[in-house]
Write an enzyme that holds these catalytic residues in place. Structure first.
Site, PDB file in Angstrom:
ATOM      1  CG  HIS A 134       1.616   5.884 -13.590  1.00 22.65           C
ATOM      2  ND1 HIS A 134       0.623   6.601 -12.963  1.00 22.65           N
ATOM      3  CD2 HIS A 134       1.064   4.714 -13.969  1.00 22.65           C
ATOM      4  CE1 HIS A 134      -0.486   5.873 -12.967  1.00 22.65           C
ATOM      5  NE2 HIS A 134      -0.249   4.722 -13.572  1.00 22.65           N
TER       6      HIS A 134
ATOM      7  CG  ASN B 236       1.563   0.841 -11.406  1.00 21.41           C
ATOM      8  OD1 ASN B 236       2.191   0.735 -10.346  1.00 21.41           O
ATOM      9  ND2 ASN B 236       1.230   2.005 -11.923  1.00 21.41           N
ATOM     10  CD1 TRP B 237       1.192  -5.125  -8.239  1.00 24.35           C
ATOM     11  CD2 TRP B 237       2.284  -5.544  -6.331  1.00 24.35           C
ATOM     12  NE1 TRP B 237       1.454  -6.471  -8.196  1.00 24.35           N
ATOM     13  CE2 TRP B 237       2.131  -6.755  -7.036  1.00 24.35           C
ATOM     14  CE3 TRP B 237       2.951  -5.569  -5.102  1.00 24.35           C
ATOM     15  CZ2 TRP B 237       2.610  -7.968  -6.549  1.00 24.35           C
ATOM     16  CZ3 TRP B 237       3.433  -6.775  -4.621  1.00 24.35           C
ATOM     17  CH2 TRP B 237       3.263  -7.969  -5.343  1.00 24.35           C
ATOM     18  CE  LYS B 238      -2.141   2.683 -10.502  1.00 20.73           C
ATOM     19  NZ  LYS B 238      -3.227   3.519 -10.982  1.00 20.73           N
TER      20      LYS B 238
ATOM     21  N   GLY C 239      -8.154   3.990 -12.630  1.00 19.14           N
ATOM     22  CA  GLY C 239      -8.761   3.872 -11.305  1.00 19.14           C
ATOM     23  C   GLY C 239     -10.203   4.354 -11.251  1.00 19.14           C
TER      24      GLY C 239
ATOM     25  CD  GLU D 193      -1.723   6.696 -10.146  1.00 22.71           C
ATOM     26  OE1 GLU D 193      -0.848   5.994  -9.613  1.00 22.71           O
ATOM     27  OE2 GLU D 193      -2.817   6.240 -10.555  1.00 22.71           O
TER      28      GLU D 193
ATOM     29  CB  SER E  40     -10.625   0.803 -15.696  1.00 21.57           C
ATOM     30  OG  SER E  40     -10.590   1.888 -14.771  1.00 21.57           O
TER      31      SER E  40
ATOM     32  CD  GLU F 284      -1.254   3.294 -17.345  1.00 23.97           C
ATOM     33  OE1 GLU F 284      -1.626   2.172 -17.027  1.00 23.97           O
ATOM     34  OE2 GLU F 284      -0.780   4.119 -16.533  1.00 23.97           O
TER      35      GLU F 284
ATOM     36  N   GLY G 136      -3.542  -1.761 -12.926  1.00 24.29           N
ATOM     37  CA  GLY G 136      -3.460  -1.267 -11.554  1.00 24.29           C
ATOM     38  C   GLY G 136      -4.256  -2.159 -10.621  1.00 24.29           C
ATOM     39  N   GLY G 137      -5.464  -1.727 -10.309  1.00 23.20           N
ATOM     40  CA  GLY G 137      -6.300  -2.403  -9.311  1.00 23.20           C
ATOM     41  C   GLY G 137      -6.379  -3.919  -9.467  1.00 23.20           C
TER      42      GLY G 137
END
Ligand code: 13P
Length: 251
Positions: free
Chosen positions: A95, A10-12, A173, A97, A213, A167, A234-235
């Site tokens: 998600h 998930n590149w966001k 994050g 976010e 994470s 999640e 993500g990251g």
């Protein structure tokens, strides 16, 4: 049990189309012989570049949201039909976010899931508790409720196109990963919830990912858990070498 692992990035809100092409081109050789499914979830504007870059590979492309109506007066929105028409295969929905910053609720997530399945997309449905909810001991209730509402009206056959990503919001994050045991416990609970909604066969074949994470260092332990069938990353998905290590860990 013959569940397939699915590792999705998930590149966001990261990478422009030129950067997206470069990242995918770097990733391609690293995951060329992956035995699991590999998906990249990119911003809307990167979808054409990403679809072009993955041509001839088994890498799937996901959008990060979609609206529930097919078209209409919804300024700034993108429909599931639009995504399907351009060749997108997956959409990440619900998600945390989106829920936290953009007002997504269990009910609107349900509507988005419905629209995405109707359009022929595969859904990556995100569920997970806030830290306060974990501390209050209601993780199970929260995650079961999110799962049940989002899947309201989804048929047994359609469940083949639903991936669920657990999640925990406190792990996203933050560098604070759920322990392998915590991750497995909630993924198992989601599977039991699916068994209750459908039956044991649907639950057994459901792909349930962990996200929060997950990185090159901890992926192997998380993915070794019996109820963890992949990751939503993500990251670390923005670093091809790290993402490739996670893909390898799923094999
Ligand atoms: P991080 O891997 O950066 O914690 O993000 C997880 C996530 O939100 C994936 O959807």
């Amino acid at each position: 049990m013959s569940r397939k692992y699915v590792i999705a990035g998930n590149w966001k809100m990261n990478k422009n189309p030129v950067e997206a092409t470069a990242l995918i081109n770097e990733l391609k050789p690293l995951v060329a012989d992956a035995s699991c499914d590999v998906v990249v979830g990119v911003p809307f504007v990167d979808l054409p570049a990403a679809l072009d870059a993955v041509k001839g590979t088994r890498i799937g492309v996901a959008a990060q949201n979609c609206h529930w109506e097919k078209s209409g007066a919804f300024t700034g929105e993108v429909s599931a039909e639009m995504l399907k028409s351009m060749g997108v295969g997956y959409v990440i929905l619900g998600h945390s976010e989106r829920r936290t910053y953009f007002g997504d609720t269990d009910v609107t997530v349900q509507k988005r899931v419905r629209a995405a399945l109707d359009a022929g997309l595969t859904v990556i449905l995100c569920v997970g508790e806030y830290l306060e909810q974990r501390e209050q001991g209601v993780t199970g209730e929260v995650v079961a409720m999110q799962t049940k509402i989002a899947l309201g009206g989804v048929s047994e056959e359609e469940m083949a196109r639903v991936i669920i990503a657990y999640e925990p919001v406190w792990a996203i994050g933050t560098g604070r990963t759920a322990t392998a045991q915590q991750a497995n416990e909630v993924c198992k609970l989601i599977r039991e919830t699916i068994a209750g909604l459908y039956n044991a066969a649907v639950a057994d074949s459901a792909v349930i990912q962990y996200g929060g994470s997950m990185n090159a260092g901890n992926a192997a332990e998380l993915l070794a858990q019996p109820d963890v069938d992949g990751g939503l990353i993500g990251g670390a998905s923005l670093k091809p070498a790290d993402f490739a290590v996670i893909v390898k860990a799923a094999e």
